[in-house]
Motif scaffolding. Sequence first.
Motif, short mmCIF file in Angstrom:
data_model
loop_
_atom_site.label_atom_id
_atom_site.label_comp_id
_atom_site.label_asym_id
_atom_site.label_seq_id
_atom_site.Cartn_x
_atom_site.Cartn_y
_atom_site.Cartn_z
N LYS A 1 21.31 42.89 54.02
CA LYS A 1 22.25 43.94 54.44
C LYS A 1 23.69 43.51 54.19
O LYS A 1 24.52 44.29 53.71
CB LYS A 1 22.04 44.27 55.91
N ALA A 2 24.00 42.25 54.56
CA ALA A 2 25.36 41.74 54.36
C ALA A 2 25.72 41.73 52.88
O ALA A 2 26.84 42.06 52.49
CB ALA A 2 25.48 40.34 54.95
N GLN A 3 24.74 41.39 52.02
CA GLN A 3 25.01 41.36 50.58
C GLN A 3 25.26 42.75 50.01
O GLN A 3 26.02 42.91 49.05
CB GLN A 3 23.86 40.69 49.85
N GLN A 4 24.64 43.76 50.60
CA GLN A 4 24.85 45.13 50.11
C GLN A 4 26.33 45.51 50.18
O GLN A 4 26.86 46.15 49.27
CB GLN A 4 24.03 46.12 50.94
N LEU A 5 26.99 45.12 51.28
CA LEU A 5 28.39 45.47 51.45
C LEU A 5 29.31 44.59 50.62
O LEU A 5 30.45 44.95 50.37
CB LEU A 5 28.78 45.39 52.93
N LEU A 6 28.82 43.41 50.21
CA LEU A 6 29.64 42.53 49.37
C LEU A 6 29.54 42.87 47.90
O LEU A 6 30.35 42.42 47.09
CB LEU A 6 29.18 41.06 49.57
N GLN A 7 28.54 43.68 47.55
CA GLN A 7 28.18 43.85 46.15
C GLN A 7 29.33 44.40 45.29
O GLN A 7 29.61 43.86 44.21
CB GLN A 7 26.96 44.78 46.04
N ASN A 8 29.99 45.47 45.72
CA ASN A 8 31.04 46.08 44.89
C ASN A 8 32.18 45.11 44.62
O ASN A 8 32.63 44.95 43.48
CB ASN A 8 31.57 47.35 45.56
N VAL A 9 32.66 44.45 45.67
CA VAL A 9 33.78 43.51 45.50
C VAL A 9 33.33 42.32 44.67
O VAL A 9 34.06 41.84 43.79
CB VAL A 9 34.30 43.04 46.87
N ALA A 10 32.11 41.81 44.92
CA ALA A 10 31.61 40.66 44.17
C ALA A 10 31.50 40.99 42.68
O ALA A 10 31.86 40.17 41.82
CB ALA A 10 30.26 40.23 44.71
N ASN A 11 31.03 42.20 42.35
CA ASN A 11 30.91 42.59 40.95
C ASN A 11 32.28 42.73 40.30
O ASN A 11 32.45 42.36 39.13
CB ASN A 11 30.13 43.90 40.84
N ARG A 12 33.26 43.28 41.03
CA ARG A 12 34.61 43.39 40.47
C ARG A 12 35.19 42.01 40.18
O ARG A 12 35.80 41.78 39.13
CB ARG A 12 35.53 44.16 41.42
N LYS A 13 35.01 41.09 41.13
CA LYS A 13 35.51 39.72 40.92
C LYS A 13 34.83 39.06 39.74
O LYS A 13 35.47 38.40 38.91
CB LYS A 13 35.29 38.89 42.19
N ARG A 14 33.51 39.25 39.65
CA ARG A 14 32.75 38.65 38.54
C ARG A 14 33.22 39.20 37.19
O ARG A 14 33.42 38.44 36.24
CB ARG A 14 31.27 38.90 38.74
N ASN A 15 33.41 40.51 37.10
CA ASN A 15 33.86 41.12 35.85
C ASN A 15 35.26 40.65 35.47
O ASN A 15 35.53 40.37 34.30
CB ASN A 15 33.83 42.65 35.96
N ARG A 16 36.13 40.54 36.47
CA ARG A 16 37.50 40.10 36.19
C ARG A 16 37.51 38.65 35.70
O ARG A 16 38.20 38.32 34.72
CB ARG A 16 38.36 40.23 37.45
N GLN A 17 36.73 37.77 36.35
CA GLN A 17 36.66 36.38 35.91
C GLN A 17 36.02 36.26 34.53
O GLN A 17 36.41 35.42 33.72
CB GLN A 17 35.86 35.56 36.93
N SER A 18 35.03 37.12 34.25
CA SER A 18 34.36 37.09 32.96
C SER A 18 35.31 37.47 31.83
O SER A 18 35.27 36.89 30.74
CB SER A 18 33.16 38.03 32.98
N GLU A 19 36.21 38.44 32.10
CA GLU A 19 37.17 38.89 31.09
C GLU A 19 38.16 37.81 30.70
O GLU A 19 38.57 37.72 29.54
CB GLU A 19 37.91 40.13 31.60
N ILE A 20 38.54 36.98 31.66
CA ILE A 20 39.56 35.95 31.40
C ILE A 20 38.95 34.57 31.15
O ILE A 20 39.67 33.58 31.05
CB ILE A 20 40.57 35.87 32.56
N GLY A 21 37.63 34.51 31.06
CA GLY A 21 36.97 33.23 30.85
C GLY A 21 37.04 32.33 32.07
O GLY A 21 37.05 31.10 31.95
N GLY A 22 37.07 32.94 33.23
CA GLY A 22 37.18 32.19 34.48
C GLY A 22 35.82 31.79 35.04
O GLY A 22 34.82 31.68 34.33
#
Length: 541
Positions: A417-438
Amino acid sequence: MEEEEEAGPPNKDLYALLHISPEASDEEIRKAYRQWAQVYHPDKYQSPHMKDIATENFQRICEAYEILTDENKRQIYDIYGMEGLTSGLELGPKLNRADEIKEELERLRKRKEEEKISAHFRPSGTILANMSLPHFLVGDGIMRGMAITSEVQSQISKNNTVGIGGNLAVTGNVGGGAASALFRHQFSSVSSVEFMASAGLRSLIGVQASRHLTSHSTATMGISMSLEDGSLNLSNSWTRQLSETANGNIQLTLGPESSVAVGWQKKEEKRSVAGEVKFSTSSFGASAHYTHRFSVKSHGRIAGRVGSTMLELELGGGRKLSKFSTVRMLYSIGIQGIFWKFELHRGGQKLIIPILISRHLNPVFAAGAFIFPTSAYFLLKKFLVKPYYQRREKQKALENMQKTSAQVREARAAAEKAQQLLQNVANRKRNRQSEIGGLVITKAIYGNQKELKKGDELMEPNDESSLRIIDVTLPLNFLVNDSGQLKLHDGVKKSGIMGFCDPCPGEPKQLYVEYTYGGKTFEVVVDDYEELLIPRPSQQI
Protein backbone atom coordinates in the motif's frame (compact mmCIF):
# COMPACT_ATOMS: atom_id res chain seq x y z
CA MET A 1 21.35 -25.37 15.51
CA GLU A 2 20.05 -22.66 17.79
CA GLU A 3 17.98 -19.97 16.23
CA GLU A 4 20.08 -16.98 15.33
CA GLU A 5 18.99 -13.69 16.70
CA GLU A 6 19.27 -10.48 14.84
CA ALA A 7 21.87 -8.13 16.14
CA GLY A 8 21.84 -4.36 15.91
CA PRO A 9 20.75 -1.15 17.57
CA PRO A 10 17.11 -1.36 18.72
CA ASN A 11 14.30 1.19 18.68
CA LYS A 12 15.17 2.94 15.40
CA ASP A 13 12.11 2.18 13.23
CA LEU A 14 10.77 5.73 13.49
CA TYR A 15 14.04 7.11 12.15
CA ALA A 16 13.88 4.67 9.23
CA LEU A 17 10.28 5.66 8.57
CA LEU A 18 11.21 9.35 8.18
CA HIS A 19 14.51 8.41 6.43
CA ILE A 20 16.69 10.32 8.89
CA SER A 21 19.71 9.58 11.05
CA PRO A 22 19.25 8.73 14.77
CA GLU A 23 21.33 11.87 15.42
CA ALA A 24 19.03 14.09 13.30
CA SER A 25 18.32 17.59 14.58
CA ASP A 26 14.80 18.96 15.14
CA GLU A 27 15.08 20.94 11.90
CA GLU A 28 16.03 17.81 9.95
CA ILE A 29 13.07 15.96 11.48
CA ARG A 30 10.67 18.77 10.52
CA LYS A 31 12.06 18.86 6.99
CA ALA A 32 11.63 15.11 6.59
CA TYR A 33 8.11 15.28 7.97
CA ARG A 34 7.11 17.98 5.45
CA GLN A 35 8.52 15.93 2.56
CA TRP A 36 6.63 12.78 3.57
CA ALA A 37 3.45 14.73 4.31
CA GLN A 38 3.44 15.98 0.71
CA VAL A 39 3.28 12.36 -0.44
CA TYR A 40 0.89 10.86 2.09
CA HIS A 41 -1.52 13.67 3.01
CA PRO A 42 -5.06 12.24 2.46
CA ASP A 43 -6.36 15.46 0.86
CA LYS A 44 -4.17 14.81 -2.19
CA TYR A 45 -6.21 11.76 -3.25
CA GLN A 46 -9.71 11.53 -4.68
CA SER A 47 -10.14 7.75 -4.75
CA PRO A 48 -11.56 6.42 -1.44
CA HIS A 49 -9.19 3.45 -1.65
CA MET A 50 -6.09 5.62 -2.13
CA LYS A 51 -7.34 8.06 0.51
CA ASP A 52 -7.59 5.22 3.04
CA ILE A 53 -4.02 4.07 2.25
CA ALA A 54 -2.75 7.64 2.54
CA THR A 55 -4.55 8.16 5.85
CA GLU A 56 -3.02 5.01 7.34
CA ASN A 57 0.54 5.98 6.37
CA PHE A 58 0.07 9.66 7.20
CA GLN A 59 -0.88 8.66 10.75
CA ARG A 60 2.38 6.68 11.01
CA ILE A 61 4.36 9.71 9.86
CA CYS A 62 2.55 12.02 12.27
CA GLU A 63 3.17 9.64 15.17
CA ALA A 64 6.89 9.46 14.33
CA TYR A 65 7.07 13.26 14.04
CA GLU A 66 5.26 13.78 17.35
CA ILE A 67 7.57 11.43 19.24
CA LEU A 68 10.87 12.53 17.71
CA THR A 69 10.22 16.26 18.10
CA ASP A 70 9.32 15.88 21.78
CA GLU A 71 12.60 15.86 23.74
CA ASN A 72 11.24 13.71 26.58
CA LYS A 73 9.44 11.19 24.35
CA ARG A 74 12.44 10.90 22.04
CA GLN A 75 14.74 10.22 24.98
CA ILE A 76 12.43 7.47 26.23
CA TYR A 77 12.02 6.01 22.73
CA ASP A 78 15.78 5.88 22.13
CA ILE A 79 16.30 3.88 25.32
CA TYR A 80 13.17 1.73 25.61
CA GLY A 81 11.45 1.91 22.21
CA MET A 82 7.69 2.11 21.76
CA GLU A 83 7.19 -0.12 24.79
CA GLY A 84 8.65 2.59 26.98
CA LEU A 85 6.09 5.07 25.64
CA THR A 86 3.07 2.80 25.98
CA SER A 87 3.90 1.17 29.31
CA GLY A 88 6.19 1.76 32.25
CA LEU A 89 6.34 5.54 31.92
CA GLU A 90 3.54 8.06 32.45
CA LEU A 91 3.98 11.15 30.32
CA GLY A 92 2.01 14.30 31.00
CA PRO A 93 1.22 16.03 34.32
CA LYS A 94 3.15 13.53 36.42
CA LEU A 95 6.32 13.80 34.34
CA ASN A 96 6.35 17.12 32.56
CA ARG A 97 9.92 18.29 33.17
CA ALA A 98 13.19 16.98 31.75
CA ASP A 99 14.69 16.35 35.19
CA GLU A 100 11.62 14.32 36.23
CA ILE A 101 11.84 12.27 33.05
CA LYS A 102 15.53 11.62 33.69
CA GLU A 103 14.78 10.50 37.25
CA GLU A 104 12.11 8.11 36.03
CA LEU A 105 14.41 6.82 33.30
CA GLU A 106 17.10 6.22 35.88
CA ARG A 107 14.63 4.34 38.08
CA LEU A 108 13.57 2.10 35.20
CA ARG A 109 17.19 1.64 34.13
CA LYS A 110 18.13 0.51 37.64
CA ARG A 111 15.19 -1.86 37.69
CA LYS A 112 16.29 -3.40 34.39
CA GLU A 113 19.86 -3.66 35.69
CA GLU A 114 18.63 -5.42 38.83
CA GLU A 115 16.65 -7.87 36.71
CA LYS A 116 19.72 -8.51 34.59
CA ILE A 117 21.92 -8.93 37.66
CA SER A 118 19.55 -11.46 39.20
CA ALA A 119 19.96 -13.60 36.08
CA HIS A 120 23.62 -12.71 35.56
CA PHE A 121 25.46 -15.92 36.14
CA ARG A 122 28.64 -16.58 34.15
CA PRO A 123 30.05 -20.12 34.40
CA SER A 124 33.19 -21.12 32.51
CA GLY A 125 35.39 -24.16 32.48
CA THR A 126 37.71 -26.46 30.58
CA ILE A 127 38.00 -30.24 30.41
CA LEU A 128 41.35 -31.44 29.04
CA ALA A 129 41.69 -35.16 28.23
CA ASN A 130 45.20 -36.23 27.16
CA MET A 131 45.28 -39.39 25.05
CA SER A 132 48.14 -41.43 23.60
CA LEU A 133 47.82 -43.75 20.60
CA PRO A 134 51.29 -45.39 21.09
CA HIS A 135 50.39 -46.39 24.67
CA PHE A 136 47.03 -47.74 23.49
CA LEU A 137 48.67 -49.90 20.79
CA VAL A 138 50.89 -51.62 23.39
CA GLY A 139 47.93 -52.27 25.69
CA ASP A 140 48.75 -49.51 28.18
CA GLY A 141 45.43 -47.68 27.92
CA ILE A 142 44.68 -44.62 25.83
CA MET A 143 44.14 -42.09 28.66
CA ARG A 144 47.35 -40.49 29.95
CA GLY A 145 45.90 -37.71 32.05
CA MET A 146 43.01 -35.35 32.63
CA ALA A 147 42.54 -31.83 33.93
CA ILE A 148 39.37 -29.98 34.85
CA THR A 149 39.03 -26.28 35.62
CA SER A 150 35.82 -24.50 36.49
CA GLU A 151 34.86 -20.99 37.54
CA VAL A 152 31.61 -19.22 38.27
CA GLN A 153 31.30 -15.44 38.44
CA SER A 154 28.23 -13.54 39.54
CA GLN A 155 27.56 -9.81 39.56
CA ILE A 156 26.04 -9.26 42.99
CA SER A 157 25.50 -5.54 42.45
CA LYS A 158 26.14 -2.88 39.85
CA ASN A 159 29.79 -2.49 40.87
CA ASN A 160 30.64 -5.78 42.62
CA THR A 161 31.42 -9.22 41.24
CA VAL A 162 32.36 -12.39 43.10
CA GLY A 163 33.73 -15.61 41.72
CA ILE A 164 34.75 -19.05 42.88
CA GLY A 165 36.68 -21.69 40.99
CA GLY A 166 38.77 -24.79 41.21
CA ASN A 167 40.89 -27.18 39.22
CA LEU A 168 41.86 -30.84 39.36
CA ALA A 169 44.64 -32.54 37.40
CA VAL A 170 45.68 -36.19 37.13
CA THR A 171 48.70 -37.57 35.25
CA GLY A 172 49.27 -41.27 35.62
CA ASN A 173 48.99 -42.04 39.34
CA VAL A 174 49.75 -38.48 40.45
CA GLY A 175 47.16 -35.77 40.95
CA GLY A 176 46.32 -32.58 42.74
CA GLY A 177 43.97 -29.64 42.84
CA ALA A 178 43.31 -26.11 44.00
CA ALA A 179 40.40 -23.83 44.87
CA SER A 180 40.22 -20.09 44.25
CA ALA A 181 38.01 -17.11 45.02
CA LEU A 182 37.92 -13.49 43.84
CA PHE A 183 36.13 -10.25 44.56
CA ARG A 184 36.07 -7.40 42.04
CA HIS A 185 34.91 -3.85 42.75
CA GLN A 186 34.36 -1.28 40.01
CA PHE A 187 35.13 2.16 41.43
CA SER A 188 34.13 3.95 38.22
CA SER A 189 33.94 3.39 34.50
CA VAL A 190 37.76 3.69 34.34
CA SER A 191 39.10 1.96 37.46
CA SER A 192 38.61 -1.29 39.37
CA VAL A 193 40.31 -3.47 41.98
CA GLU A 194 40.33 -7.25 42.34
CA PHE A 195 41.19 -9.40 45.36
CA MET A 196 42.02 -13.06 44.89
CA ALA A 197 43.05 -16.09 46.93
CA SER A 198 43.74 -19.74 46.19
CA ALA A 199 44.44 -22.84 48.27
CA GLY A 200 45.89 -26.17 47.22
CA LEU A 201 48.87 -26.78 44.97
CA ARG A 202 49.45 -23.02 44.60
CA SER A 203 48.27 -21.32 47.76
CA LEU A 204 48.48 -17.54 47.44
CA ILE A 205 46.72 -14.26 48.08
CA GLY A 206 46.85 -11.19 45.87
CA VAL A 207 45.37 -7.89 44.76
CA GLN A 208 45.24 -6.28 41.35
CA ALA A 209 44.17 -2.78 40.27
CA SER A 210 43.28 -1.63 36.74
CA ARG A 211 42.75 1.83 35.32
CA HIS A 212 42.06 3.33 31.90
CA LEU A 213 44.78 5.95 31.55
CA THR A 214 43.29 7.36 28.34
CA SER A 215 40.58 6.31 25.92
CA HIS A 216 43.21 4.14 24.18
CA SER A 217 45.39 2.77 27.00
CA THR A 218 44.96 0.72 30.17
CA ALA A 219 47.37 -0.09 32.99
CA THR A 220 47.16 -2.98 35.47
CA MET A 221 49.27 -3.47 38.59
CA GLY A 222 49.20 -6.46 40.91
CA ILE A 223 50.98 -8.09 43.83
CA SER A 224 50.64 -11.62 45.14
CA MET A 225 52.24 -13.62 47.95
CA SER A 226 52.77 -17.35 48.11
CA LEU A 227 51.46 -18.90 51.33
CA GLU A 228 53.93 -21.77 50.96
CA ASP A 229 57.29 -19.93 50.95
CA GLY A 230 56.25 -16.30 51.45
CA SER A 231 57.68 -15.16 48.09
CA LEU A 232 56.26 -12.04 46.46
CA ASN A 233 55.32 -11.58 42.83
CA LEU A 234 54.87 -8.08 41.33
CA SER A 235 53.24 -7.60 37.93
CA ASN A 236 52.65 -4.59 35.73
CA SER A 237 51.00 -4.56 32.33
CA TRP A 238 50.15 -1.83 29.83
CA THR A 239 47.76 -2.20 26.93
CA ARG A 240 47.39 0.41 24.20
CA GLN A 241 45.11 0.58 21.18
CA LEU A 242 47.38 1.20 18.20
CA SER A 243 44.62 1.55 15.60
CA GLU A 244 40.95 0.69 15.12
CA THR A 245 41.86 -2.97 14.65
CA ALA A 246 45.17 -3.40 16.49
CA ASN A 247 46.49 -3.16 20.04
CA GLY A 248 49.74 -3.92 21.80
CA ASN A 249 50.69 -4.84 25.35
CA ILE A 250 53.75 -5.04 27.60
CA GLN A 251 53.87 -7.16 30.76
CA LEU A 252 56.60 -7.04 33.41
CA THR A 253 56.76 -9.60 36.25
CA LEU A 254 59.18 -9.46 39.19
CA GLY A 255 59.55 -12.42 41.53
CA PRO A 256 61.10 -15.90 41.72
CA GLU A 257 60.57 -16.17 37.95
CA SER A 258 60.94 -12.62 36.61
CA SER A 259 59.95 -12.01 33.02
CA VAL A 260 59.09 -9.39 30.43
CA ALA A 261 56.65 -10.00 27.56
CA VAL A 262 55.67 -7.90 24.56
CA GLY A 263 52.57 -8.76 22.53
CA TRP A 264 50.60 -7.46 19.57
CA GLN A 265 47.13 -8.33 18.22
CA LYS A 266 45.27 -7.26 15.11
CA LYS A 267 41.71 -8.30 14.36
CA GLU A 268 39.87 -7.51 11.15
CA GLU A 269 36.64 -8.77 9.61
CA LYS A 270 38.27 -11.60 7.63
CA ARG A 271 41.51 -12.23 9.51
CA SER A 272 43.25 -11.89 12.85
CA VAL A 273 46.90 -12.16 13.79
CA ALA A 274 48.75 -12.06 17.10
CA GLY A 275 52.28 -12.52 18.36
CA GLU A 276 54.24 -12.44 21.62
CA VAL A 277 57.87 -12.54 22.68
CA LYS A 278 58.71 -13.41 26.29
CA PHE A 279 62.02 -13.47 28.17
CA SER A 280 62.38 -14.79 31.71
CA THR A 281 65.28 -15.51 34.05
CA SER A 282 65.41 -19.16 33.00
CA SER A 283 63.89 -19.33 29.51
CA PHE A 284 62.65 -17.47 26.48
CA GLY A 285 59.82 -18.04 24.04
CA ALA A 286 58.00 -16.58 21.07
CA SER A 287 54.60 -17.43 19.62
CA ALA A 288 52.40 -16.24 16.76
CA HIS A 289 49.15 -17.25 15.16
CA TYR A 290 47.12 -16.29 12.11
CA THR A 291 43.41 -16.98 11.66
CA HIS A 292 41.52 -16.48 8.41
CA ARG A 293 37.72 -16.49 8.38
CA PHE A 294 36.43 -18.05 5.18
CA SER A 295 32.83 -17.27 6.18
CA VAL A 296 30.83 -16.36 9.26
CA LYS A 297 30.90 -20.04 10.24
CA SER A 298 34.31 -21.43 9.23
CA HIS A 299 37.93 -20.43 9.72
CA GLY A 300 41.47 -21.71 9.24
CA ARG A 301 44.37 -21.29 11.64
CA ILE A 302 48.15 -21.58 11.62
CA ALA A 303 50.24 -21.08 14.77
CA GLY A 304 53.84 -21.51 15.82
CA ARG A 305 55.73 -21.59 19.10
CA VAL A 306 59.49 -21.57 19.58
CA GLY A 307 61.65 -21.22 22.68
CA SER A 308 64.22 -22.78 24.96
CA THR A 309 61.90 -25.68 25.82
CA MET A 310 59.49 -25.81 22.87
CA LEU A 311 59.27 -25.98 19.09
CA GLU A 312 55.83 -26.51 17.58
CA LEU A 313 53.86 -25.85 14.41
CA GLU A 314 50.05 -26.06 14.46
CA LEU A 315 47.64 -26.18 11.51
CA GLY A 316 43.89 -26.58 11.49
CA GLY A 317 40.52 -24.98 11.33
CA GLY A 318 37.11 -24.78 12.90
CA ARG A 319 33.45 -24.36 12.20
CA LYS A 320 30.65 -22.65 14.06
CA LEU A 321 27.93 -25.20 14.72
CA SER A 322 25.49 -22.74 16.29
CA LYS A 323 25.35 -19.35 17.91
CA PHE A 324 27.06 -20.75 21.00
CA SER A 325 29.05 -23.74 19.74
CA THR A 326 32.27 -24.07 17.72
CA VAL A 327 34.27 -27.18 16.86
CA ARG A 328 37.97 -27.19 15.91
CA MET A 329 40.34 -29.82 14.57
CA LEU A 330 44.07 -29.06 14.81
CA TYR A 331 47.25 -30.85 13.79
CA SER A 332 50.54 -30.08 15.52
CA ILE A 333 54.11 -31.26 15.11
CA GLY A 334 57.00 -30.39 17.40
CA ILE A 335 59.72 -31.70 19.66
CA GLN A 336 57.10 -33.38 21.86
CA GLY A 337 55.73 -35.39 18.94
CA ILE A 338 52.86 -35.41 16.46
CA PHE A 339 49.38 -34.61 17.82
CA TRP A 340 45.79 -34.38 16.68
CA LYS A 341 43.74 -32.04 18.79
CA PHE A 342 39.93 -31.81 18.89
CA GLU A 343 38.20 -28.88 20.59
CA LEU A 344 34.55 -28.14 21.31
CA HIS A 345 33.67 -24.66 22.58
CA ARG A 346 30.18 -23.96 23.84
CA GLY A 347 29.54 -20.68 25.62
CA GLY A 348 32.21 -20.45 28.30
CA GLN A 349 32.83 -24.21 28.35
CA LYS A 350 35.64 -26.00 26.47
CA LEU A 351 36.39 -29.64 25.80
CA ILE A 352 39.95 -30.21 24.55
CA ILE A 353 41.25 -33.64 23.52
CA PRO A 354 44.90 -33.80 22.40
CA ILE A 355 45.83 -37.22 20.99
CA LEU A 356 49.49 -38.14 20.74
CA ILE A 357 50.05 -39.96 17.45
CA SER A 358 53.79 -40.51 17.60
CA ARG A 359 56.87 -39.36 19.48
CA HIS A 360 58.99 -39.86 16.35
CA LEU A 361 59.21 -37.08 13.76
CA ASN A 362 59.29 -39.28 10.66
CA PRO A 363 58.50 -37.01 7.64
CA VAL A 364 56.39 -39.64 5.83
CA PHE A 365 54.41 -40.50 8.95
CA ALA A 366 53.98 -36.79 9.79
CA ALA A 367 52.59 -36.11 6.29
CA GLY A 368 50.22 -39.07 6.55
CA ALA A 369 49.05 -38.02 10.00
CA PHE A 370 48.11 -34.63 8.53
CA ILE A 371 46.53 -35.80 5.28
CA PHE A 372 44.38 -38.61 6.70
CA PRO A 373 42.34 -36.63 9.28
CA THR A 374 42.13 -33.61 6.96
CA SER A 375 40.65 -35.75 4.18
CA ALA A 376 38.32 -37.47 6.64
CA TYR A 377 37.15 -34.06 7.93
CA PHE A 378 36.27 -32.74 4.46
CA LEU A 379 34.51 -35.96 3.49
CA LEU A 380 32.46 -35.98 6.69
CA LYS A 381 31.67 -32.30 6.25
CA LYS A 382 30.55 -32.73 2.64
CA PHE A 383 28.54 -35.93 2.91
CA LEU A 384 27.33 -35.99 6.51
CA VAL A 385 27.66 -32.80 8.57
CA LYS A 386 26.73 -30.20 5.96
CA PRO A 387 23.63 -32.04 4.63
CA TYR A 388 22.46 -32.60 8.22
CA TYR A 389 22.67 -28.93 9.15
CA GLN A 390 21.15 -27.84 5.85
CA ARG A 391 18.11 -30.02 6.54
CA ARG A 392 17.94 -28.70 10.07
CA GLU A 393 18.17 -25.06 8.93
CA LYS A 394 15.43 -25.60 6.34
CA GLN A 395 13.19 -27.15 8.98
CA LYS A 396 13.74 -24.26 11.36
CA ALA A 397 13.15 -21.75 8.57
CA LEU A 398 9.90 -23.52 7.66
CA GLU A 399 8.74 -23.50 11.29
CA ASN A 400 9.57 -19.79 11.58
CA MET A 401 7.68 -19.02 8.36
CA GLN A 402 4.62 -20.86 9.62
CA LYS A 403 4.79 -19.11 12.99
CA THR A 404 5.15 -15.61 11.50
CA SER A 405 3.11 -16.07 8.31
CA ALA A 406 0.17 -13.93 9.47
CA GLN A 407 2.50 -11.17 10.69
CA VAL A 408 4.45 -11.18 7.41
CA ARG A 409 1.27 -11.13 5.26
CA GLU A 410 0.03 -8.09 7.15
CA ALA A 411 3.40 -6.35 6.85
CA ARG A 412 3.63 -7.12 3.12
CA ALA A 413 0.17 -5.71 2.53
CA ALA A 414 1.10 -2.50 4.36
CA ALA A 415 4.35 -2.20 2.35
CA GLU A 416 2.49 -2.70 -0.95
CA LYS A 417 0.00 0.00 0.00
CA ALA A 418 2.81 2.41 0.91
CA GLN A 419 4.52 1.70 -2.42
CA GLN A 420 1.34 2.49 -4.34
CA LEU A 421 1.47 6.09 -3.12
CA LEU A 422 5.21 6.36 -3.82
CA GLN A 423 4.90 5.07 -7.36
CA ASN A 424 4.20 8.31 -9.28
CA VAL A 425 6.96 10.32 -7.61
CA ALA A 426 9.41 7.39 -7.79
CA ASN A 427 8.77 6.98 -11.53
CA ARG A 428 9.25 10.72 -12.15
CA LYS A 429 12.55 10.65 -10.26
CA ARG A 430 13.68 7.54 -12.12
CA ASN A 431 12.85 9.06 -15.53
CA ARG A 432 14.60 12.31 -14.67
CA GLN A 433 17.75 10.51 -13.50
CA SER A 434 17.66 8.27 -16.58
CA GLU A 435 17.55 11.30 -18.90
CA ILE A 436 20.67 12.86 -17.37
CA GLY A 437 22.58 9.61 -16.89
CA GLY A 438 22.14 9.81 -13.14
CA LEU A 439 21.36 7.22 -10.47
CA VAL A 440 18.69 4.68 -11.42
CA ILE A 441 17.91 1.71 -9.17
CA THR A 442 17.23 -1.19 -11.55
CA LYS A 443 16.75 -3.89 -8.94
CA ALA A 444 16.65 -3.92 -5.14
CA ILE A 445 15.83 -6.99 -3.03
CA TYR A 446 15.63 -7.07 0.76
CA GLY A 447 15.31 -10.11 2.99
CA ASN A 448 16.90 -13.33 4.21
CA GLN A 449 20.60 -13.26 3.36
CA LYS A 450 20.68 -16.93 2.34
CA GLU A 451 17.64 -16.67 0.08
CA LEU A 452 18.87 -13.40 -1.43
CA LYS A 453 21.26 -15.21 -3.73
CA LYS A 454 21.38 -18.86 -4.69
CA GLY A 455 24.32 -19.59 -6.92
CA ASP A 456 24.74 -16.73 -9.37
CA GLU A 457 21.02 -16.15 -9.82
CA LEU A 458 19.24 -13.51 -7.80
CA MET A 459 16.00 -14.81 -6.34
CA GLU A 460 12.88 -12.99 -7.49
CA PRO A 461 10.35 -11.82 -4.87
CA ASN A 462 7.48 -13.44 -6.80
CA ASP A 463 9.29 -16.80 -6.85
CA GLU A 464 7.15 -19.18 -4.80
CA SER A 465 10.28 -20.94 -3.54
CA SER A 466 11.34 -17.80 -1.68
CA LEU A 467 8.83 -16.00 0.50
CA ARG A 468 11.46 -14.38 2.69
CA ILE A 469 12.47 -11.51 0.40
CA ILE A 470 10.70 -8.39 -0.90
CA ASP A 471 11.24 -6.15 -3.93
CA VAL A 472 12.11 -2.62 -2.77
CA THR A 473 13.22 -1.13 -6.09
CA LEU A 474 10.43 1.45 -6.09
CA PRO A 475 10.96 2.93 -2.58
CA LEU A 476 14.71 3.22 -3.17
CA ASN A 477 14.14 5.13 -6.43
CA PHE A 478 11.85 7.40 -4.44
CA LEU A 479 14.62 8.06 -1.88
CA VAL A 480 17.19 9.12 -4.51
CA ASN A 481 17.84 12.84 -3.88
CA ASP A 482 18.04 15.64 -6.45
CA SER A 483 21.84 15.30 -6.54
CA GLY A 484 21.55 11.72 -7.75
CA GLN A 485 22.63 10.07 -4.50
CA LEU A 486 21.06 7.62 -2.08
CA LYS A 487 21.97 7.18 1.58
CA LEU A 488 20.53 4.76 4.12
CA HIS A 489 21.77 5.61 7.59
CA ASP A 490 24.02 3.40 9.70
CA GLY A 491 22.40 1.72 12.72
CA VAL A 492 18.84 1.94 11.34
CA LYS A 493 16.99 -1.27 10.56
CA LYS A 494 15.90 -1.18 6.93
CA SER A 495 12.56 -2.92 7.44
CA GLY A 496 11.28 0.33 8.98
CA ILE A 497 11.76 2.32 5.75
CA MET A 498 8.53 3.38 4.07
CA GLY A 499 7.62 0.77 1.47
CA PHE A 500 9.78 -1.92 3.13
CA CYS A 501 8.71 -4.66 5.55
CA ASP A 502 10.35 -7.50 7.47
CA PRO A 503 9.76 -10.61 5.30
CA CYS A 504 11.53 -12.98 7.70
CA PRO A 505 11.27 -11.94 11.40
CA GLY A 506 14.07 -13.23 13.59
CA GLU A 507 16.40 -14.05 10.68
CA PRO A 508 19.50 -12.13 9.50
CA LYS A 509 18.75 -9.91 6.51
CA GLN A 510 20.61 -8.08 3.75
CA LEU A 511 19.80 -5.59 1.03
CA TYR A 512 20.95 -6.20 -2.57
CA VAL A 513 20.96 -3.18 -4.89
CA GLU A 514 21.72 -3.11 -8.62
CA TYR A 515 21.85 0.33 -10.25
CA THR A 516 23.12 2.28 -13.24
CA TYR A 517 25.01 5.55 -13.15
CA GLY A 518 26.69 7.34 -16.03
CA GLY A 519 25.84 4.49 -18.38
CA LYS A 520 27.63 1.93 -16.19
CA THR A 521 26.22 -0.87 -14.06
CA PHE A 522 26.90 -1.27 -10.33
CA GLU A 523 25.82 -3.60 -7.53
CA VAL A 524 26.22 -3.70 -3.75
CA VAL A 525 25.07 -5.84 -0.81
CA VAL A 526 24.80 -4.42 2.71
CA ASP A 527 23.69 -5.86 6.04
CA ASP A 528 20.47 -4.84 7.75
CA TYR A 529 21.96 -2.13 9.97
CA GLU A 530 24.84 -1.19 7.66
CA GLU A 531 25.07 2.20 5.95
CA LEU A 532 24.34 2.31 2.22
CA LEU A 533 25.82 5.15 0.18
CA ILE A 534 25.60 5.09 -3.62
CA PRO A 535 26.92 5.64 -6.23
CA ARG A 536 30.45 4.48 -5.46
CA PRO A 537 33.16 3.59 -8.06
CA SER A 538 34.15 0.49 -6.05
CA GLN A 539 30.66 -0.98 -6.64
CA GLN A 540 31.00 -1.14 -10.43
CA ILE A 541 30.46 -4.58 -11.95
